[in-house]
Structures are given as structure tokens and as C-alpha cells.
Design an enzyme around this catalytic site. Sequence first.
Site, PDB file in Angstrom:
ATOM      1  N   SER A  77       0.861  -1.171   0.000  1.00 41.28           N
ATOM      2  CA  SER A  77       0.000   0.000   0.000  1.00 41.28           C
ATOM      3  C   SER A  77       0.897   1.221   0.000  1.00 41.28           C
ATOM      4  CB  SER A  77      -0.872  -0.037   1.255  1.00 41.28           C
ATOM      5  OG  SER A  77      -1.244   1.271   1.634  1.00 41.28           O
ATOM      6  N   LYS A 128      -0.035  -3.711   5.426  1.00 42.75           N
ATOM      7  CA  LYS A 128      -0.959  -4.422   4.541  1.00 42.75           C
ATOM      8  C   LYS A 128      -0.273  -5.379   3.568  1.00 42.75           C
ATOM      9  CE  LYS A 128      -4.593  -2.907   2.991  1.00 42.75           C
ATOM     10  NZ  LYS A 128      -5.409  -2.228   1.986  1.00 42.75           N
ATOM     11  N   ASN A 187      -1.823  -6.942   0.314  1.00 41.21           N
ATOM     12  CA  ASN A 187      -3.005  -7.091  -0.528  1.00 41.21           C
ATOM     13  C   ASN A 187      -2.904  -8.314  -1.433  1.00 41.21           C
ATOM     14  OD1 ASN A 187      -4.019  -4.673   0.511  1.00 41.21           O
ATOM     15  ND2 ASN A 187      -2.846  -3.483  -0.974  1.00 41.21           N
ATOM     16  N   ARG A 202     -23.623 -13.132 -45.577  1.00 36.98           N
ATOM     17  CA  ARG A 202     -22.520 -12.540 -44.791  1.00 36.98           C
ATOM     18  C   ARG A 202     -23.009 -11.186 -44.312  1.00 36.98           C
ATOM     19  NH1 ARG A 202     -18.584 -12.509 -48.429  1.00 36.98           N
ATOM     20  NH2 ARG A 202     -18.446 -14.717 -47.870  1.00 36.98           N
TER      21      ARG A 202
END
Lengths: 447, 447, 447, 447
Positions: C274, C280, C282, C313
Amino acid sequence: MAALALDTSLYGGLLGDAEFAALLSDAAEIAAMIRAEKALARAQARLGIIPGAAGEALAAALETVVIDPAALRAGLTRDGVAVPQLVAALRGQLPPELRPWLHWGATSQDISDLALVLRLSLVLDAVEARLDALIRRLAGLADTHRATLCLARTRTQAAAPTLFGLRVANWLQPLLRHRARLGEIRPRLLVVQLGGAAGTLAAFGPQAIALMDALADELGLGRAVPWHKARDRIEEFGGLLAMITASLGMIGADLMQLAQSEVAEITFDGAGGSSTLPQKQNPVVAEVLVALARFAAHQVGALHQAAIHPTERDGAAWTLEWLALPPLIQATGAALRQAGEAFGDLRVDTARMRANLDATRGLVLAEAASFALAAAMPRADAAARVREAVAAVVSGAAPHLLDALAAAGDASIDWEALRDGRVGLEPADLLIARVLAEAEAMVGAAP
Amino acid sequence: MAALALDTSLYGGLLGDAEFAALLSDAAEIAAMIRAEKALARAQARLGIIPGAAGEALAAALETVVIDPAALRAGLTRDGVAVPQLVAALRGQLPPELRPWLHWGATSQDISDLALVLRLSLVLDAVEARLDALIRRLAGLADTHRATLCLARTRTQAAAPTLFGLRVANWLQPLLRHRARLGEIRPRLLVVQLGGAAGTLAAFGPQAIALMDALADELGLGRAVPWHKARDRIEEFGGLLAMITASLGMIGADLMQLAQSEVAEITFDGAGGSSTLPQKQNPVVAEVLVALARFAAHQVGALHQAAIHPTERDGAAWTLEWLALPPLIQATGAALRQAGEAFGDLRVDTARMRANLDATRGLVLAEAASFALAAAMPRADAAARVREAVAAVVSGAAPHLLDALAAAGDASIDWEALRDGRVGLEPADLLIARVLAEAEAMVGAAP
Amino acid sequence: MAALALDTSLYGGLLGDAEFAALLSDAAEIAAMIRAEKALARAQARLGIIPGAAGEALAAALETVVIDPAALRAGLTRDGVAVPQLVAALRGQLPPELRPWLHWGATSQDISDLALVLRLSLVLDAVEARLDALIRRLAGLADTHRATLCLARTRTQAAAPTLFGLRVANWLQPLLRHRARLGEIRPRLLVVQLGGAAGTLAAFGPQAIALMDALADELGLGRAVPWHKARDRIEEFGGLLAMITASLGMIGADLMQLAQSEVAEITFDGAGGSSTLPQKQNPVVAEVLVALARFAAHQVGALHQAAIHPTERDGAAWTLEWLALPPLIQATGAALRQAGEAFGDLRVDTARMRANLDATRGLVLAEAASFALAAAMPRADAAARVREAVAAVVSGAAPHLLDALAAAGDASIDWEALRDGRVGLEPADLLIARVLAEAEAMVGAAP
Amino acid sequence: MAALALDTSLYGGLLGDAEFAALLSDAAEIAAMIRAEKALARAQARLGIIPGAAGEALAAALETVVIDPAALRAGLTRDGVAVPQLVAALRGQLPPELRPWLHWGATSQDISDLALVLRLSLVLDAVEARLDALIRRLAGLADTHRATLCLARTRTQAAAPTLFGLRVANWLQPLLRHRARLGEIRPRLLVVQLGGAAGTLAAFGPQAIALMDALADELGLGRAVPWHKARDRIEEFGGLLAMITASLGMIGADLMQLAQSEVAEITFDGAGGSSTLPQKQNPVVAEVLVALARFAAHQVGALHQAAIHPTERDGAAWTLEWLALPPLIQATGAALRQAGEAFGDLRVDTARMRANLDATRGLVLAEAASFALAAAMPRADAAARVREAVAAVVSGAAPHLLDALAAAGDASIDWEALRDGRVGLEPADLLIARVLAEAEAMVGAAP
């Protein structure tokens, strides 16, 4: 517009909504089409497009007609739209002299779209009323918990202390914007539709434009040029429903996470039971909000698709709109209802919020500690000091981040002031106040 | 926000757009993030959150930094967001004394969302400019063809005469509403994002709210409470792009139909060739408009999905937004560009429009004939008379509907007056006028 | 087929994949189209449709041609398909006498679809190889944790003990089915496309069918009738990619939940940092798996949409396919790569799993306790007894469910045998064994 | 699984299907859940997991129970799943001594998923039967029109002559592949679900695996490990439904184009009328096929989304599946029914096909002319000659391409042989034969 019975006997309480289902019912559609025909007759009579007396006579006669949806089914199946058979059925119940003047010069789509708009007007009202009630309730909850400390979580990780009232304000803020959007959409959506067979008003003579405007007035709708093939109004409305439902899904996802056993910061009274596990309290209302939101997110594209509408009228695009709109409306109605239920049954466990904060052993104070240290030393040094303290806590060497920091010799800082996590949250309180003031201005005071 | 290269060397001219691709490029994102950091430093310095001199010094130093996207790649891959590595890279290029004050108290999402909003502001400008140009061009075309008769077609069938100018006005009318929507969305979308790690502004001290507002002012953005998890603005923006693209797809679908060999009412200069069929003129620009619209209709749901964003920040929801938004922006840019090309190359064959009307042998005058007859006899009788005449034409017994009707003894009616199909189209002209007046009011006179 | 550059310099490591991007590149498409033209020439020469010598001469000459994608851009933009300009460019590099025989009788779509199929063959190989590697890795992980106790969670609530190896086996089981599906799709997808301008093979003379089959053989593709407008093969392939990506998203969602601070049963080496919160970690790879899966779920519908392909087509439907397929392929490639990364970096914390089980204070043994009691008393009585004990634990009156039950006088039952949570999990071990045996049979032994 | 009432009285004939609606009804779900409970009791009794006599006694008693869906509504709303309340309601109707043995050790999802699979088995049967009938009908139509000349259209332009039988064969070919896919999916989809509360079979003792297999046998389902969270089977099934519906939408889009006034090569008996335009024949069935296909293309993604199913059971993902599946099944049922109607009512106008070919004044013979000339001169010269002739026809200087070519001095070529457009279509006949042979092998002879 075809109805969707998420209101089956079985599932209707979970995934449906009786009020919204009624607005989408066959009966409601037929009534709205008849209302459109009455208004058309009245407006035409007033302008002399049909005989003056025919207008009120038709309107009066149409008050008493009874149309069984099943009687229109075969005609709708053949014609791809209900109006021709409805007009035939109505004529059959009218005195012969009035019959010619019914549906004079209109095309099926005029009546069908008018009936749609008239019902969407009621849907808008219902959405608005429920949104307002939800806003009021959330405003009250945010206010109650303006000072309740809890854990903010980012990317699955405990991040920092926050206020539960701010979390609630974050649930509230998109709803306030939706409320504003409703106001913007209303005059754009609720407009007249009258074009005649090819959208040219050709059958109405020199009074055609006046008729179009008079019909709008008669029905309380806005004026507009015919929009048979220009379906952006419907797209926009569907998009707003999907946004509302997504916001409720965001709230539901939060509620699921807060109800999770390991977090347990909320419970719901009367939460769902398990057939085998007596200890369980399933957050059913929260789950439903998420499910409806993800469902709605997949519906809305079909309305954009339906707006790719070639020629003066395309049966495939139009029919697609009928298929796409009801599930979105139903999902929104169900989500608004269930959101109301959820907050009615919600119990907030502030002690557990405190305990969850404490269980991080101060790690979520890392940012606050960094800034406290940065007042006394270069930021890089402060960051390094905190990283060391974090490592000490993670490894078990220190019981709490503030202890680790205090032990590191930063005695000059009043670490204890940080311990409860409230330091720095004054602006968060002001953010709540800002959102509450907006809510107050928009829907009135919280209860 | 990750970029989408429909601007490959090969396909970029067909399905991409250089201007929009540039707005979504790595370089543009990095520049916008740096701009956000500069503005943050300036605002913080002004409020004394960082040393007063550091603000301008940082802003000046950031003018000259050079960041290679590839140098951020590994960090972004690890962190799931570009900002941490960018901040590290920027600090590496700053004088040591300035380094601590960069990114002071901000979270990655603050900078990332600010960079998003700053670029969306440019996207909005570009969309608006192209939409205005298209509105002007279509207004001119509608005006040119205000009196051009052609065939209206409903549910694949020849329906009644209309004016080509009205068809063009119907292409125009949703674009005018999109233009209004752009105006409504702009102040809601282009707002500041500053919340800090947990959206509480906790690192910014007593000046936090003032900082948030000052940063908004500095960047020319609106004020707002932090919206890390409240992503409705992005949903709304994506929804508008899908609506614009769908309207262009509606136009494209009409153009395809009008270019069809059996209809042949338009051609495009320089239309696409075939590798084997020398006689073919493929309406490539029209096809592309339809393809992009159907594609966009499938993209927008992913943004609603991404708005189901639990906790204070959810990495999965946020990353989904990065994936979902660029294709929608690119598709819109390409569609607006190709729509411009289409109308630049458009040739309208009014003689063929006339011939196509005539080829219906009067069948498309059936409604007009009914109303003419209804002036002289009961409507039911009139309808029956026309049905018989239609049958005579369909069976080959009569060469033209008006001949069949004349032969049926309705000599009192001036059938010849109906023959060219223009009877009853005065209101259609007024509808065109209404749309053109709105266009005029909105974007100025047609060329 | 247009490419998608989630492989920008910035985002490519997070959301892209270099190998898959290369398979979708302009260069790969051009090379595949040239390969198709060579094979066509060879097959035609062998059957005498073009002069015998021209086949090998063309094939040899095409070995050395150099085509710059940018040189085809203008032609592709005009024609809506790359082939006409490519054929012109190739002819420009061929000796004059060979020029007529290049692309003899083929239509652009023949070459374009052949180039697609040839590249999809490589995509299939790459998907299969990565899937096999992932299966092997997960089989190893399931085997390692065959006896690791952990908490099963249902509807957000702690439910009962399970084995971590069974959770991994549940990640594995859909991958095994995808592997089988790949085998079924391969012969259906990798087939020849040769129809000529109108899908009739009209330019190829009496040897047309033989040519179609010979071309298939030449390219190692299956035989097929022309499928210019029958695009179900592409839908099916896209559907399988969406299924694979969804299964990886399911795994990613589990990994996110297990990495959550409050659960913390896994971590990833080198997890994302972070910009402000040093504590942290993550779970970026897990988030990316979820984001890519939700993105892919919104892409696949566009392929079903593109299969609504009218006439021989349709340029809009075909172009939509080009837009829709690359994001799906890229998302699948990125998800398979990131899933590999995730399991490479995964650390399983079995002690925390044990602690999380214990933290429920026996509540997750409620079902086991019920069944133990039901051996000694009527089930309803047993259920009531357990409900009381649960209530005692929830209220804090008892420290652990087994204590509450023991105190309730059910001393005859060996409550301690239940305490570690392993009772009743023998069948779970057999379920793991069943899945591992299937994996073994499919891709060989786990490492 | 919640039901969808596109079978409202009003819209059911157009957009619904009674047979499919019945398979999705509350009553069908309740009956299937009871059937699952009966089979579980029988299998458990046989293996001694519950008392031997209880199995048959329970099965017999459950034959006569009557459950009103409305009586389960409140419980389902509270629990988020029908089973707990159903089990309670069933127990209330059972003799007391049998009550404990009902639902022994099972979890709600076991019963709910079994009931789903049992009904999907019937859905599969119904899809297969209708697909077979449609294949037979289309095979007959292709055979009837094996020699019928008509115009091939590519990218909206008249391209070249083809056979109407080949167009029909192109409608047929994806249906044949869907038929094969149904066969592959059946054993993968129709499998047992039994896992108990946490998917570990923990309540069933040493006979657990045997029970799982015995329950499969009892219900005529395949054996499988519990797949509570592994929902790829449902995704795959939904994907196939979307593919089938898209193929029918492709056919519908062709039918719309062929019914278009300017083309008019087909009509439908009893086609839809207009409320004001007596001459119109709206191709309603064809439009519905397109609308349902585009709708289904937007539904299927929600099933992929629902497969992102974290933890041992996720209420949001599971509920999303209930929302997403019924609309897809209903759309498929309605599309198969309407496709049958369409071909029952279809009238083919071969004279108009001929006239449409002739109306191109030989331009669609350009490719054939090129190849005829290329036998006599270098291909580039032939192409140039044809381009000149095309220009002469387009400018009006020549009445017909063959006249222009003959006038250009290519008298050596038998231009008249080309005039009817049949030259070169022998391979097209063989392609039809190939498809018909496959259809014959798959579903038996055409009528």
C-alpha cells in the site's frame, strides 16, 4: 411490455415485489392502454378531429369496458402487439356509432408506448418513495453511529480506524445522487407518444401537432416529437435502475462482509436458518441485494441493444425492449424492498467493532503513528520506524504497535493518545455531516 | 485504467480512434497522476499541511520528471495499482528535501481516481465536440431533405410515405438528448477524490476538509466527499457512452438498410470493395456503427458490476472498472469518428426514393386513402373499400391502389391528389422544424 | 480479429499476457492469412484448379514476402476486412505470372476465418498447456493438504470442519471438466473454411468439394461445409473461455476470502503493498482473477450476439465477432497466468486454520454433535439439546459447545472425540482421492 | 430456481411456452424436491444409514403429501432457500416415527440442486425433441429447394446466385452441432448432488460415498463428487441454450430479411396485421426469434457471473443462478416453439426469387463471368473486362451484364449459358447433400 413473475408464490417474498409486479401486470397494461385511448379521443374531440360529442361519449363508454387478458392473447400472438386485438375487443363493447372514432389515426405503437410511459410514471413514483424512505433510514443510522469507531478494510485487509457512521454515509451518498438523477430523468421519460402509422402524424390533418401536444397535456405527460424508433429514454431509465440496484448491491456486499462469522459486526433479526446447522445466521437479505444487483447488471445491456432500432419501426428491437425491461424493474423493486427489510432487521454490535479494532494489536494505527512520528523526524525515518514496529508486532515480538513504538524510544510522543483510534477522525465526522446535510435538503429530516 | 488497443496498426482505422486512444494511453495516465500529485502539493502547501515552499518547489520539480511506463510495470503488477511505484520513481528524481512532501497523506486510489477524472474530462470534451459536429451535420442534412419524399418502413414492410428529412430528424433527436445529458453528468462526474488510506482524511489534520475543497479548485474539479467505494459516477458515464453508441448504431442500422441492394436509396463514396465481386459497394461505415453499438451494449454491464464494491476499497471491483471502461470509451470514440465519416461520404438518391415509393403501386397510400374515404362514408366501410382495393393490387387485378379505388366508384374523391404521397405530410415538416429548432438552440446553426 | 492491448507497458503484467497477445497480434494475423493463401494455392495446384507449377511456386514466393500491417490499414478501413488489400499487397511482391493464381476463387472471409482458426488452434494449445500445469499444481496442493483441518464457511457463516485438501479439490474439479470440454471442442472448432463469394464454391468447378477437403488436410484442420454465417463454433469457444475464467474467478474469490485479515489462512509471497499502510498485504493476484472473470462474463454475450448473423454474410455481425473475441481470449490468458503466479506464491497457514476452527468454541461441531446424540435419542430431542448448547455458547454461558453438551448430562457420549473436528471426515478424504485420481488420469501424476 | 412468467395470459403466446413454464413452475420444483427426499430415504435405508423400514415407508408417505407453494413462501423468504420450510412442512404430514429420518444428514443445497437437475433433465428432453423436429422440418425444406435458385446477399449487397436449399442447409448446420453438444452435456449435467452441510458427507458415516453413488442410481443420475460451489455444469448448459437461441435468431434475422417488402421472397400464413395499414404482413414470428436471441445473449453472462462462487456456499452467487437460469430456459423454449410455428406457416415464393435475381441485370453474374473469361485471358484482363461491363450496366449504358460482355467482343464465350445463374452451383448441391446426410444420420429421415 411483458411481465416477469419473480412473484411466484414460492419465490415472490425473496426475489419479487407485489407492488412492482402489479404495475407490470397484464391488467395494468390493459388499463393503461384504455386510458391512452380515452385521452386520445378526448383530445381529438376537443380539436374537432373527431366529432365533438364522440370524445366524452367514448371516454365514458371506456370506463365500463371489461377486457380479459386471455381474450387478447391470440391476437397479440398473431400481431406481435396487443393493440389491434384490444381495439377490436373495445369496439365490440362500444355502441356502433362510437366505434369508428376509437383509435382514430393512431398506430399500435402510440398506444403501447403511452401505456408504457403511464406505467413507468408509477414505477418512478414507487422507486422514488422507496428511495426516500431508505435515505431517511440510512441518514438516521449514520447519525446514530457518527461516533462509533470501527475498522476500515481495504483490499481485504484491516486498514485503519474509521467511523461506522461514515460507512453508512458512503452507502447513502450514491442514493442521493440517484435521487437527483430521478428528477432529471422524469421530464425526459414521461412524454407523449403520438406519431401515427409512420411517425408522420399524417392521419390527423392540420391539427396534428396541436393534437400531439393536447394529448400530452391530457395525460399529464411532457410534449415531444414522436420517438417510435428513438428509444434512448428507455435505455436511460433502465440504466438508472441498474445503478440503483448496483448501489444496493454494494450495500448488500458490505452487509454480507460485516455479518461474516469472523467479523460479526452486524446481525439481522430473524436471519435465515440452515436445515442442518443450528448455530448459523445467514444474512439472506444482504445476499439477495448482491444477487439482484449482479442480475440487473446483466439485464441493462439488452435495453441498449434494443435501442439499435432500424427503420421507422423494428419488431425485433421493440420486442426485445419488452423482454428486457420487466426483469430490471422487478429486480429494482425487490432490491428496494429487501434493502428496507435489511435495515429494519439490522443490529449493530459496536462492542464487536471495538474488539475487531483491538484485535489488530495496533497495526491499523500504523498510518497515524507514521504521521505522529513525522512531526518529529523526516518522513522516511518515521516510515522506517513504523515498519520496524509493524514487523515486531507481526512476528509476535511486541504485543501492540504502540508498545513497540514506545519501546523504540519515541517517548516524546504521547502514544496513548493514539490507542483508541479516534485521533484524526474529526474530518470523518465532517464528511458525515456533509452527506447528512445533503440528505436533509433532499428528503427532509431523518426520523 | 488500462488501455485498449483497438488502435492496432491494422484495425485502428476501422475500429479505433487515435485521439481517444491517446487519452487512454499509459503516457496520459502517468501525466495525469503527476498532475494530481502536483496539485495536491500546491494545495497542501497553501494550507500549511506541508511546508509552504515545498508546494511550488514540488510542482516545479515534477514538471521535468520523466517516467517510462515500463519502469512502473513490475511495481504495478505487484501492488495492483500504479501509484506506489510511481511515487517511488518520482521521489527518486526529486531533491531529497522534497521527497517526504510528495503524496503526503494521500492513498493510491486518490491519485488514481484523480487521474481518471482528469482524463475523463478530456474524453467528455472530445465526445461533446464530436457530438456537436454530428448534430450540425445531421441538422444540415435534415434541412436539405425537408421535402424529400421516401418510404417509411415498419416491421420490414413498406408502410406509408414520409420525408427523408424526418428520418434524419429521428437520427438527430436522441443525439440532442445525449447532449443535454452530457451537461448534467459533467458536474457530477468531474469531482475531486481525496480520502486518504481509509477515506477518512485522517492524515490531513484539521485542514482536511479545506484541503479536499482546495484540491478540487486547484484541478478545476467539483467538490465532493470521498467516493472510493461509491462508483455510480463511473456507471453513469459508461451508461451515457453506451446510449450514444446505441444511437449511432441505430443510425448505422438504418444506413445499412438504405444501402441494401434492393433499397439502394443511399451510397457511400469509396464504399468497401469485395475481393471477388466487382459490382459490390459494401456499406462498411454503417456496419461498423452497428457492431460497435452491440459491443458497447455488452460492455456497460461490467461497470454496473464493478459498482458492487464492498468494504472501504475492493481490489476486484476496482480492477474490473479498469478493464471495463476503456473498451467502452474506445468504442464510443470510434463510433463518433465513423459516424462523421459516414455522413461525409453519404450520397442520397432521391430518384430511387421516389421509385421505391412508386414500386409499391399505391399500397403505401392505403392509410391516406382510408382517411380520404372516411370523410365520405363510415370508417368501417372506408376500411373495407380500401382492403378490397389492396387485394386487387396484390392479386394483380389492378395496377395501382388509386386506380382500384377510382374504379370502385369513389369518383367524388380527388384520388390524383393522393398519388404523389405528399398529402398529409405537413405535420411531418413541422416535426422536422421542431427538432431543427432544438438543434439550433443547442449547438448553433446548421452549416 | 482485432487485438486488445491489455498488454500496455503499464498494465500488461497485471492484466495482460505476452504469449496470448502475440497470438492476437497484427503480425500473427497477417502470417496466418498468408499461410492460408499458401495452402489454398498448393491444394488448388494439386487438384489442377490452378496450373500445377503455380502451387509450389506461389507457396515458395509467399515465404519471403514482407507485409507491414500499417500498409494494410487504409485498405482494411475502406473494405472492412484486411484480405483485399493483403492480396493486392502480396500480388505486388509476386512475379507477374503467379499473380492471377493467388487467392483464386476464394472470398475474403475464407482467408480471414482460416487465419482465425489457425490462431485459435494455438490459443487452444496454450490454454490446454496452462490448464494442465494448473491442474498438476492444484493436485499437488490437494495432496499435501489431504489431512489439513480447516473451517468450511457457508453463506458467510462458520459451518463445520472440512479438509483444506477438499477445498483445493473443489477448485480442481471444474478445471478437469474444462479439460474434457477442450477435447470435445477442438475437432468442432478447428475446421476448414472455404466457400467462395457466396458460400457456394461456385468458382472452383467440379473439384470444389475435393478442394475444400484438401485444403482442410493441407492445414491440418477438420473438414466442414462452409460456415460463413454459422458462427456457433466461435460462440462455443468463447463460452468455454468464459467458463475457465469463471472457475479461476471462483478460486480467486476463495483466495481473497482466505487472505482477509480476519481469516488470514493464506498469504502470498511478495503480495501487494500500500502507498500508506505498511502493515498491509493485498492479495492482488486473487483480486485480478475475480476481476478478469467478471469481465469475461460480460464479454461472452457479445459472441452470442454476433452469431445472429443474417444473409450470406453480415458485416455488422462479423465485425462484432472481431471486437468480442480478443478481450475474452486475453482475459483467459491473463487469468491462467495469474492463477499460476498465485499458487506459486501461496503460503498456507495451517496453524491459523486450526485457530480459526477453535475460535468458534465448538459451534461448528453442532452438526457432528447432533448426529452423535441422535444415536442415543430421537433426532428431534438431539436437535433441541444441541440448540440449547449452542445458545449457551453464544450467550457466553458456556465456553465451548462440547462443555455445554457434557454439562447437559450426555456423559455417555465421548465428547472429547469430537473436539478436534476430524470425526466424520473420512468420506471427505475419499472425495479428494476421487478428484485426484481423475486428475492423474487426465494430466499425469502430481509433482 | 425461480420461475419467469413470460407466460402471462397476455404475452405467453408470443414470448412464452406452456411446456417450459410448467417445468419451471413452483409445483414442479416442489415435486422434484420431494422426489429427491424420497430417493435419499430409499438409498439411506438400503445402506442401513436410516432404519431399513423407514426408506419405503417414507417414500410411500411422501407420495400423498400435498404442499401449497404459498405455505413455503415465508420460510423461503426468511431462509433464502425453500428446503428448510419444505422439510418442516413434510414432517408435519408424516407419522411422528418417520419424521427424524426425512432429510437425514442432507443440506438444503443437496435437495435444491437435485430438484434442479431433475427438472433440467426434462428441459433437456424437451429441447432435444423440439430441436429434432425442427431439424427434420428444415431438412425437408432444404431437400424441397435443392434446386431453387435465389440471390445470395453479402454485406447488404446482391452477391451471386445460390440455392435456397443451401441457405436452409446453413440454418440447419448449427442445429446439428447443437444436437451433438446436447449429447455431450447430458452426462456431465445430469449428476447427483450430495455433500451435506459442508460438502464433506460428514453426517453419513462410513457408507457416505456408497450413499452418494446409490442416490445417483436411484434417481437415474450420473455419479459425481459434491459440486455445491463448482457451478460450471450450469454455465455450460446455459451457454448451450444461448447458442441454440442465437442460431434460431440467425434464422429469424434471415426470415425478416426475406420477408421485407423489397425482397418478398417469403411470407407467413396468418402474418401479423397492423392497426392502421391493411396492406402489411408483419413477419412476427421471425422478429420474435431475433428478440429472444438477443435477450438470451444478455442472460447467459449472469450464469458465468454466478459461477464465481466463493466459500463452501455463497448465498449471493447461488441466488443469482436462480435468477439467471429461468429467463434463459424460457427464451429457449419460446424460440424453439416459435421456430416451429414459423416453418409451419412459411410460404416460399420461388418466382420472386427468380425475379430478384433478374432484377440485378446480370450484375450478380460478375464473378461467374470473370471466371469464364479467365479461361480465355489473363485473370487481370478478365477482371478489368468485367469491371467495365459492370460499369456499363450500373450507368445504364447496357441492359444486362452479359449483353455488355457480349458487346465487348467476347463472342467466343457462351454467355447465354451463364444467364440463368445456375452455372457453377453443382458443388452447392453437394454441400446440401452433405448437410442432409448428417441430419439423416442424426435424427432420421426428413418427412
